[in-house]
Design a protein around this motif. Structure first.
Motif, PDB file in Angstrom:
ATOM      1  N   PHE A  49     -36.237 -47.481  -2.029  1.00  0.00           N
ATOM      2  CA  PHE A  49     -35.829 -48.337  -0.909  1.00  0.00           C
ATOM      3  C   PHE A  49     -36.576 -47.977   0.372  1.00  0.00           C
ATOM      4  CE2 PHE A  49     -31.425 -50.083  -2.336  1.00  0.00           C
ATOM      5  CZ  PHE A  49     -32.036 -50.621  -3.463  1.00  0.00           C
ATOM      6  N   SER A  50     -36.810 -46.681   0.541  1.00  0.00           N
ATOM      7  CA  SER A  50     -37.567 -46.231   1.716  1.00  0.00           C
ATOM      8  C   SER A  50     -39.003 -46.757   1.653  1.00  0.00           C
ATOM      9  CB  SER A  50     -37.552 -44.702   1.770  1.00  0.00           C
ATOM     10  OG  SER A  50     -38.340 -44.224   2.828  1.00  0.00           O
ATOM     11  N   LEU A  51     -39.606 -46.719   0.470  1.00  0.00           N
ATOM     12  CA  LEU A  51     -40.982 -47.188   0.299  1.00  0.00           C
ATOM     13  C   LEU A  51     -41.077 -48.712   0.459  1.00  0.00           C
ATOM     14  CD1 LEU A  51     -41.992 -44.951  -2.752  1.00  0.00           C
ATOM     15  CD2 LEU A  51     -42.912 -44.782  -0.426  1.00  0.00           C
ATOM     16  N   CYS A  52     -40.008 -49.422   0.105  1.00  0.00           N
ATOM     17  CA  CYS A  52     -39.993 -50.887   0.266  1.00  0.00           C
ATOM     18  C   CYS A  52     -40.037 -51.291   1.736  1.00  0.00           C
ATOM     19  CB  CYS A  52     -38.740 -51.485  -0.376  1.00  0.00           C
ATOM     20  SG  CYS A  52     -38.849 -51.649  -2.159  1.00  0.00           S
ATOM     21  N   ALA A  53     -39.633 -50.391   2.615  1.00  0.00           N
ATOM     22  CA  ALA A  53     -39.636 -50.674   4.054  1.00  0.00           C
ATOM     23  C   ALA A  53     -40.816 -50.012   4.756  1.00  0.00           C
ATOM     24  CB  ALA A  53     -38.317 -50.189   4.667  1.00  0.00           C
ATOM     25  N   ASP A  54     -41.813 -49.592   3.990  1.00  0.00           N
ATOM     26  CA  ASP A  54     -42.981 -48.921   4.569  1.00  0.00           C
ATOM     27  C   ASP A  54     -43.738 -49.849   5.519  1.00  0.00           C
ATOM     28  OD1 ASP A  54     -44.525 -46.175   3.799  1.00  0.00           O
ATOM     29  OD2 ASP A  54     -45.983 -47.721   4.362  1.00  0.00           O
ATOM     30  N   GLU A  77     -26.683 -53.523  -3.500  1.00  0.00           N
ATOM     31  CA  GLU A  77     -27.343 -52.850  -2.378  1.00  0.00           C
ATOM     32  C   GLU A  77     -28.598 -53.601  -1.936  1.00  0.00           C
ATOM     33  OE1 GLU A  77     -28.646 -48.347  -0.961  1.00  0.00           O
ATOM     34  OE2 GLU A  77     -28.004 -48.697  -3.035  1.00  0.00           O
ATOM     35  N   LEU A  78     -29.308 -54.191  -2.897  1.00  0.00           N
ATOM     36  CA  LEU A  78     -30.479 -55.000  -2.550  1.00  0.00           C
ATOM     37  C   LEU A  78     -30.081 -56.170  -1.659  1.00  0.00           C
ATOM     38  CD1 LEU A  78     -32.463 -55.192  -5.931  1.00  0.00           C
ATOM     39  CD2 LEU A  78     -33.241 -54.124  -3.803  1.00  0.00           C
ATOM     40  N   VAL A  79     -28.981 -56.809  -2.018  1.00  0.00           N
ATOM     41  CA  VAL A  79     -28.482 -57.942  -1.216  1.00  0.00           C
ATOM     42  C   VAL A  79     -28.068 -57.464   0.178  1.00  0.00           C
ATOM     43  CG1 VAL A  79     -26.646 -59.665  -1.018  1.00  0.00           C
ATOM     44  CG2 VAL A  79     -27.757 -59.255  -3.231  1.00  0.00           C
ATOM     45  N   GLU A  80     -27.323 -56.368   0.191  1.00  0.00           N
ATOM     46  CA  GLU A  80     -26.798 -55.867   1.470  1.00  0.00           C
ATOM     47  C   GLU A  80     -27.908 -55.349   2.383  1.00  0.00           C
ATOM     48  OE1 GLU A  80     -24.028 -55.642   4.171  1.00  0.00           O
ATOM     49  OE2 GLU A  80     -23.510 -56.248   2.119  1.00  0.00           O
ATOM     50  N   LYS A  81     -28.841 -54.613   1.792  1.00  0.00           N
ATOM     51  CA  LYS A  81     -29.854 -53.912   2.586  1.00  0.00           C
ATOM     52  C   LYS A  81     -30.993 -54.832   3.016  1.00  0.00           C
ATOM     53  CE  LYS A  81     -32.141 -49.376   2.486  1.00  0.00           C
ATOM     54  NZ  LYS A  81     -31.181 -48.619   3.284  1.00  0.00           N
ATOM     55  N   PHE A  82     -31.381 -55.763   2.143  1.00  0.00           N
ATOM     56  CA  PHE A  82     -32.558 -56.596   2.438  1.00  0.00           C
ATOM     57  C   PHE A  82     -32.222 -58.074   2.668  1.00  0.00           C
ATOM     58  CE2 PHE A  82     -34.383 -53.011  -0.065  1.00  0.00           C
ATOM     59  CZ  PHE A  82     -35.194 -52.484   0.935  1.00  0.00           C
ATOM     60  N   LYS A 112     -33.619 -58.170  10.307  1.00  0.00           N
ATOM     61  CA  LYS A 112     -35.055 -58.353  10.529  1.00  0.00           C
ATOM     62  C   LYS A 112     -35.625 -59.290   9.457  1.00  0.00           C
ATOM     63  CE  LYS A 112     -36.094 -53.838  12.615  1.00  0.00           C
ATOM     64  NZ  LYS A 112     -36.900 -52.599  12.468  1.00  0.00           N
ATOM     65  N   TRP A 113     -36.525 -60.162   9.878  1.00  0.00           N
ATOM     66  CA  TRP A 113     -37.116 -61.098   8.911  1.00  0.00           C
ATOM     67  C   TRP A 113     -37.904 -60.374   7.829  1.00  0.00           C
ATOM     68  CZ3 TRP A 113     -42.289 -61.148   7.935  1.00  0.00           C
ATOM     69  CH2 TRP A 113     -43.132 -60.571   8.901  1.00  0.00           C
ATOM     70  N   SER A 114     -38.503 -59.212   8.169  1.00  0.00           N
ATOM     71  CA  SER A 114     -39.309 -58.468   7.195  1.00  0.00           C
ATOM     72  C   SER A 114     -38.442 -57.964   6.042  1.00  0.00           C
ATOM     73  CB  SER A 114     -40.020 -57.302   7.872  1.00  0.00           C
ATOM     74  OG  SER A 114     -39.079 -56.443   8.501  1.00  0.00           O
ATOM     75  N   GLY A 115     -37.192 -57.594   6.357  1.00  0.00           N
ATOM     76  CA  GLY A 115     -36.269 -57.142   5.318  1.00  0.00           C
ATOM     77  C   GLY A 115     -35.894 -58.280   4.384  1.00  0.00           C
TER      78      GLY A 115
END
Length: 282
Positions: free
Chosen positions: A206-211, A246-251, A256-259
């Motif tokens: 998840f951290s890498l997905c927000a790089d 968690e994917l739904v909640e976090k992204f 933010k549009w990027s998420g």
């Protein structure tokens, strides 16, 4: 013929020193072997002598490190005792290029030596490389899966706690380091169970997905989709349900549009790679 006579000379019992002052342990560690002429091996082992580096070639230790897996393969694991001290000397060399060379080949050496010698002699060196400069760490990172798959399951699990440390680099702009981590994590999914994947690999993914770097993010989308696939096939369904929530909640619900864009790309990858049945995806 000359080589045969040399080998015969080396291994003629009457020519070997039988000084009683040597303990059995010292005898075991002696550098005598019967694969290549002893003088040739002695010449190779002397490359780590500091005086040679000063008078012959400053790069000689690096050449020695580069050749070591080939020498180990030639001598065989039964003669590893001849090389062990030299290997440890090179692994603690002041020049990072020498340590980097060993870091890139430690997985090959592990295959040659087998699991027992790897656990006893290579794992401590491997652990040292993990804490080294980024130029050295990238060597073990690029072959992390190749090395860990050779370890016993219990020993392998110990490294789950250290994977998070690969997110931290000496230079934050070194995005290729994080991209390589994402690539290796995809391979590591096969080595760990569902709970370990959920507890340890999921937060890193998840951290890498927000790089900040898109190349890292694209590999990470693949990582998350493979994670979904692996957890869906696991015997415990709660892990994949929790992961998707968690994917739904976090992204998906990110402010933010990027998420939100990340969520779409992950969904695309999951769909394209058939990581979930379509009813489950829906």
């Amino acid at each position: 013929q000359r080589m045969d006579s040399t080998l015969h000379y080396i291994h003629n019992d009457s020519d070997l020193s039988t000084n009683s002052s040597f303990s059995p342990e010292e005898e075991r560690k002696s550098k005598v072997q019967d694969v290549v002429p002893q003088a040739l091996l002695d010449q190779y082992l002397s490359m780590t002598d500091p005086s040679r580096a000063q008078t012959v070639d400053t790069e000689i230790a690096k050449h020695c490190a580069y050749s070591l897996p080939g020498v180990a393969l030639t001598l065989g694991r039964q003669n590893w005792h001849c090389l062990k001290d030299t290997y440890e000397t090179l692994a603690s060399d002041m020049q990072w290029k020498v340590r980097r060379t060993l870091a890139f080949s430690i997985h090959e050496l592990a295959v040659i030596l087998g699991d027992q010698l790897t656990a006893g002699d290579l794992v401590p060196v491997f652990n040292g490389f993990l804490k080294d400069l980024d130029e050295v760490r990238i060597g073990v990172l690029k072959h992390l899966h190749d090395f860990l798959k050779l370890l016993h399951v219990d020993k392998r699990r110990e490294y789950l706690y250290q994977l998070q440390e690969f997110l931290v680099t000496d230079n934050s702009r070194n995005w290729r380091f994080r991209a390589e981590l994402a690539e290796q994590l995809i391979l590591l999914l096969d080595l760990y169970g569902a709970r370990d994947i959920y507890d340890y690999l999921r937060p890193i993914a998840f951290s890498l997905c927000a790089d900040k770097v898109s190349s890292v993010r694209w590999i990470s989308y693949k990582l998350v989709s493979e994670m979904v696939k692996k957890l869906y096939m696991a015997s415990t369904p709660t892990f994949v349900v929790d992961l998707m929530s968690e994917l739904v909640e976090k992204f998906c619900r990110c402010h933010k549009w990027s998420g939100r864009q990340t969520f779409v790309f992950i969904c695309q990858t999951i769909s394209e790679d058939d990581c979930l049945p379509m009813d489950q995806f829906a």
